[in-house]
Design an enzyme around this catalytic site. Structure first.
Site, PDB file in Angstrom:
ATOM      1  N   GLU A  99       0.808  -1.210   0.000  1.00 55.78           N
ATOM      2  CA  GLU A  99       0.000   0.000   0.000  1.00 55.78           C
ATOM      3  C   GLU A  99       0.849   1.272   0.000  1.00 55.78           C
ATOM      4  OE1 GLU A  99      -3.438  -0.072   2.431  1.00 55.78           O
ATOM      5  OE2 GLU A  99      -4.158   1.490   1.078  1.00 55.78           O
ATOM      6  N   ASP A 100       1.932   1.264   0.770  1.00 56.88           N
ATOM      7  CA  ASP A 100       2.659   2.521   1.027  1.00 56.88           C
ATOM      8  C   ASP A 100       4.019   2.647   0.340  1.00 56.88           C
ATOM      9  OD1 ASP A 100       0.539   3.096   2.655  1.00 56.88           O
ATOM     10  OD2 ASP A 100       1.564   2.558   4.520  1.00 56.88           O
TER      11      ASP A 100
END
Ligand code: MN
Length: 510
Positions: free
Chosen positions: A60-61
């Site tokens: 996600e990051d």
């Protein structure tokens, strides 16, 4: 505990991927996944889960892709990381699921279907949430409130469903402290005050029991448990805010080797102290719905202190504290692909529902069309949903009858039941309820339950309540062999109490 080469590799890759990112606390971001890893290790999770915990925020990051994770760590880890990533976005998918499952507020079910997979995803997510809660002070107040509320509403019940009692309590305590700091401090002070007042009397009671156990050659360990602030808060609401009516504020917990010894210790405690009427709860013979097992008894000690004793085996204790994680540990069964594929059959029977949920969730995830009606049938094969006249939905085990419903509403309603209407028609008390029935219980003041009712209840809950009422109404009542130990102890105590009362009576007449 040193890290395996695979975990070391995951740490290296995650550290590099998160490089330059900071948490709101100002620390390097990697602190967070490493803390999640540590929690999962404490829970004795399998290596795949721990590796996925280290990597859980990378997709996600950071620039790391699922494909790269699969190449480095295999399909299972990629599958878990993907699940945790999706779960972060599950709130919107949960909304869609309301259409599938209008009659359940069961978030675990929804979450499982939303991610379409493995229970390990939820356990990793719980570890993630736990660390975020522990470091919540770094966030702005509005974020704190939002996360605390969501944790209390979704994650605490989730931990409870997974039988992870210790995690549930930590989530509840931390969340509640942020949501209502004033009340939290107030109750904390109140509890501490009570503890101080009772300290000496509690120690006396503990020593008296310990001496007796030593004399009898019983191996045990003992600790005190103080009721959590949040559950005290909830319980006070039920008891007019009167803390004197909360008998289990402080409990003494005895952990022994086996079930037989549990009953033996119960008897010994009752030989020392007077048990309170209707306060013996045998959750060993009749476990709670989430699988919790223990014997509870509330007694009045020689110093006139009301104390709850909890007696259980080491294994029961570990289940109560660590739940599902403890199951994996005891089974010594690593949660590998066999588990994800539903081939694991060694889950204890009270956890089989998890397996069923997973199978259905997997079907949904693979795009298989699941008929809503059929889905409900599969998921709730052992449950029915009936309505109160006001329209509240009550779920009961299949096979339930009016008394099961009555006891589910309240044990006093059960005790005073003299009849029932289903969908407006009077029925006999052994009528089986069907999903969708509107059930109305007719009560009469001062009426009493009778032993014949044992054939007219089918749920564990109702049976348990009814039995304890019958025991206090009919001193000679014996329902089953496993009740005999409790029964015998009670009888001896009653006789002693009567003698005492008589003696006191004589004295007062003199
Ligand atoms: Mn995270």
């Amino acid at each position: 505990m040193s890290n395996s080469p695979r975990i070391q590799k995951a740490i290296k890759i995650a550290t590099k991927a998160h490089e330059g990112q900071l948490r709101k606390t100002g620390e390097p971001y990697i602190i967070h996944p490493l803390a999640v890893m540590k929690i999962l290790k404490e829970w004795n999770m399998d290596e795949d889960s721990i590796v996925a915990g280290v990597l859980h925020d990378t997709v996600e990051d950071t620039d790391l892709t699922l494909k790269e994770i699969e190449e480095e760590f295999g399909k299972d880890v990629a599958f878990l990381v993907n699940g945790v990533t999706k779960l972060g976005k599950a709130r919107s998918s949960m909304k869609n699921l309301d259409e599938y499952l209008p009659e359940t507020s069961d978030n675990l079910l929804k979450l499982l279907i939303a991610t379409g997979q493995d229970i390990r995803v939820l356990i990793i997510k719980l570890a993630d949430r736990l660390h975020n809660l522990r470091t919540l002070s770094a966030l702005p107040p509005d974020k704190q409130q939002k996360i605390a509320r969501e944790s209390l509403e979704v994650f605490a019940p989730l931990a409870d469903r997974l039988q992870m009692g210790r995690v549930r309590v930590e989530i509840e305590e931390t969340s509640f402290r942020y949501l209502d700091p004033k009340r939290y401090e107030e109750l904390k002070k109140l509890t501490e005050e009570r503890l101080r007042q009772a300290d000496k009397k509690l120690k006396n009671a503990q020593h008296a029991v310990e001496n007796l156990l030593k004399k009898e050659g019983i191996k045990y360990s003992c600790d005190g448990r103080v009721k959590s602030i949040y559950s005290l808060h909830k319980k006070l609401a039920k008891y007019d805010q009167n803390i004197d009516r909360i008998y289990d504020l402080i409990a003494l917990r005895f952990i022994v080797d086996d079930v037989t010894t549990c009953y033996l210790v119960l008897g010994l405690i009752h030989s020392l102290f007077m048990p309170m009427d209707g306060r013996i709860k045998d959750y060993i013979a009749m476990p709670k719905q989430n699988g919790y097992q223990s014997i509870h008894t509330t007694v009045i000690t020689k110093d006139k202190q009301i104390v709850e004793f909890q007696i259980r085996t080491r294994e029961m204790h570990d289940y109560a504290e660590r739940g599902l994680a403890a199951t994996f540990y005891y089974n010594e069964q690593k949660l590998t692909s066999a588990y994800a594929e539903g081939r694991v059959s060694r889950l204890p029977s009270n956890l089989l529902w998890i397996k069923e949920l997973q199978e259905t969730a997997t079907k949904l995830a693979s795009g298989e069309k699941v008929d809503t009606k059929k889905l409900r049938l599969t998921l709730f094969a052992d449950k029915i949903f009936v309505y109160t006249p006001k329209g509240d939905i009550i779920d009961l085990p299949r096979g339930s009858m009016p008394l099961d419903f009555a006891y589910r509403l309240h044990s006093e309603i059960g005790a005073a039941c003299t009849g029932a209407r289903i969908n407006g028609k009077m029925v006999s008390l052994n009528t089986k309820l069907q999903s969708g029935d509107v059930v109305e219980i007719i009560t009469t003041k001062n009426s009493q339950p009778n032993p014949g009712w044992l054939n007219k209840v089918s749920s564990k809950h109702a049976r348990h309540k009814l039995l304890s009422q019958l025991h206090s109404l009919f001193p000679n009542f014996v329902a089953s062999p496993e009740q005999n130990a409790v029964k015998a102890a009670l009888k001896a105590e009653r006789a002693a109490a009567k003698k005492k009362a008589k003696a006191a009576d004589k004295n007062s007449k003199k």
